[in-house]
Design a protein around this motif. Structure first.
Motif, PDB file in Angstrom:
ATOM      1  N   GLU A 214       0.833  -1.216   0.000  1.00 18.27           N
ATOM      2  CA  GLU A 214       0.000   0.000   0.000  1.00 18.27           C
ATOM      3  C   GLU A 214       0.863   1.261   0.000  1.00 18.27           C
ATOM      4  O   GLU A 214       0.486   2.267  -0.597  1.00 18.27           O
ATOM      5  CB  GLU A 214      -0.943   0.012   1.208  1.00 18.27           C
TER       6      GLU A 214
ATOM      7  N   HIS B 237       2.205  -1.152 -10.661  1.00 17.66           N
ATOM      8  CA  HIS B 237       1.841  -1.908  -9.466  1.00 17.66           C
ATOM      9  C   HIS B 237       0.515  -2.606  -9.714  1.00 17.66           C
ATOM     10  O   HIS B 237      -0.405  -2.004 -10.246  1.00 17.66           O
ATOM     11  CB  HIS B 237       1.729  -0.979  -8.264  1.00 17.66           C
TER      12      HIS B 237
ATOM     13  N   ASN C 162       1.707   2.105  -3.383  1.00 17.71           N
ATOM     14  CA  ASN C 162       0.565   2.689  -4.096  1.00 17.71           C
ATOM     15  C   ASN C 162       0.199   4.061  -3.532  1.00 17.71           C
ATOM     16  O   ASN C 162      -0.856   4.609  -3.869  1.00 17.71           O
ATOM     17  CB  ASN C 162      -0.640   1.754  -4.020  1.00 17.71           C
TER      18      ASN C 162
END
Lengths: 211, 107
Positions: free
Chosen positions: A95, B12, A98
């Motif tokens: 995370e 990603h 991101n």
């Protein structure tokens, strides 16, 4: 002069945004490499404790043996807690990459809570053993057992305090190169402790169950 | 720093599929070890050998699925560091058991 030029070059690459955040500052990759080397030395510390345990495992001096002591449900719960926390720790780094600050903090908190659960179960296991007369002073086997498993537990406890302090810094400063490197490194530490636990599970607990 | 494998612009995945696969694999390895240990179907030696083999696979899962082991900024010096650590660990554990077992055979 050449040296200062070199330094200037390194500093100018401080915000090389083509790299992942934790590698952007010039000291990021060095810190990460240094931490891998620390993990290699910590591995040797645990190797010494494992070697000691394996040699004096059967020296119980008429006291409780590993087979008498270890119960499958207890150490299975501890194993599952730590395995799951290793997974949630890896989700925190996912995370972070991101750039999702809320989820990063959320997964770090879940990881810390699972870690606290693990330490709680381990403490209650130790308290139960001591209540049954299986103290550290009782036999060579128990000295080695409490030293090996206790050293791992101390590592996890330190990891919990470390991770809480990093959560605080992420809350305060957000996702930037320094915090990214810190989150990545505490993650490495946490996964390493899971690896050590897998060996405690196999060498200490499963040996007791099988023998 | 030319061989950078840490590019930020690599895409990603939207779902952390690698992490989930790693977690499932680590659970499977744990329960296989537990099942083998509790079943008492093999003698002590072979069963411990299998359980240790499963533990080594667990290390691989942690390293490659969770610890981003293949990532490095430039040459992968951390692989050398960890290899030296593992060689030392194996030497300490193997050497200790070898020496102490030899001792008990002599007596």
């Amino acid at each position: 002069m050449a040296l200062s030029n070199n330094e200037a070059k390194q500093r100018s690459s401080k915000h090389d945004t083509s790299r992942l955040l934790e590698y952007q500052r010039h000291d990021g990759p060095l810190n990460i490499l240094g931490f891998w080397i620390f993990l290699a030395t910590d591995l040797i510390l645990f190797a010494c404790l494992f070697a000691t345990y394996l040699v004096i495992r059967t020296h119980v001096d008429g006291g409780p043996t590993d087979k008498d002591l270890f119960e499958i449900p207890g150490f299975t719960i501890e194993t599952l807690l730590l395995l799951t926390s290793s997974f949630t720790g890896s989700l925190a780094v996912y995370e972070m990459r991101n750039f999702n600050k809320k989820r990063l903090i959320g997964w770090l908190i879940v990881t810390v809570l699972l870690g606290i659960g693990f330490v709680g179960f381990e403490i209650s296991e130790f308290v139960q053993y001591v209540g049954d007369g299986a103290t550290m002073q009782r036999s060579a086997f128990l000295s080695a057992f409490f030293t090996l498993v206790g050293t791992h537990g101390a590592h996890v406890s330190l990891g919990i305090i470390w991770m809480i302090s990093i959560i605080r810094q992420v809350v305060k400063f957000g996702i930037e190169p320094i915090n990214a490197r810190k989150v990545f490194i505490v993650g490495l530490y946490w996964h390493f402790l899971d690896i050590v636990w897998i060996f405690i599970f196999s060498v200490v607990y499963m040996t007791g169950v099988v023998s | 720093m030319s061989q950078s494998h840490v590019k930020a612009n690599e895409k990603h995945p939207l779902f952390p599929i690698k992490n989930v696969i790693g977690f499932v694999l680590s659970l499977i390895l744990t329960f296989v070890a537990l099942g083998l240990g509790a079943a008492h179907i093999l003698p002590f030696g072979p069963i411990m050998l299998i359980i240790m083999g499963l533990a080594v696979l667990q290390i691989a899962v942690q390293l490659f699925f969770f610890m981003h082991f293949m990532e490095s900024d430039g040459p992968a010096y951390h692989v050398i560091g960890l290899t030296i650590g593992i060689i030392n660990a194996v030497a300490v554990i193997g050497g200790t058991i070898w020496v102490m077992t030899f001792n008990s055979q002599v007596h």
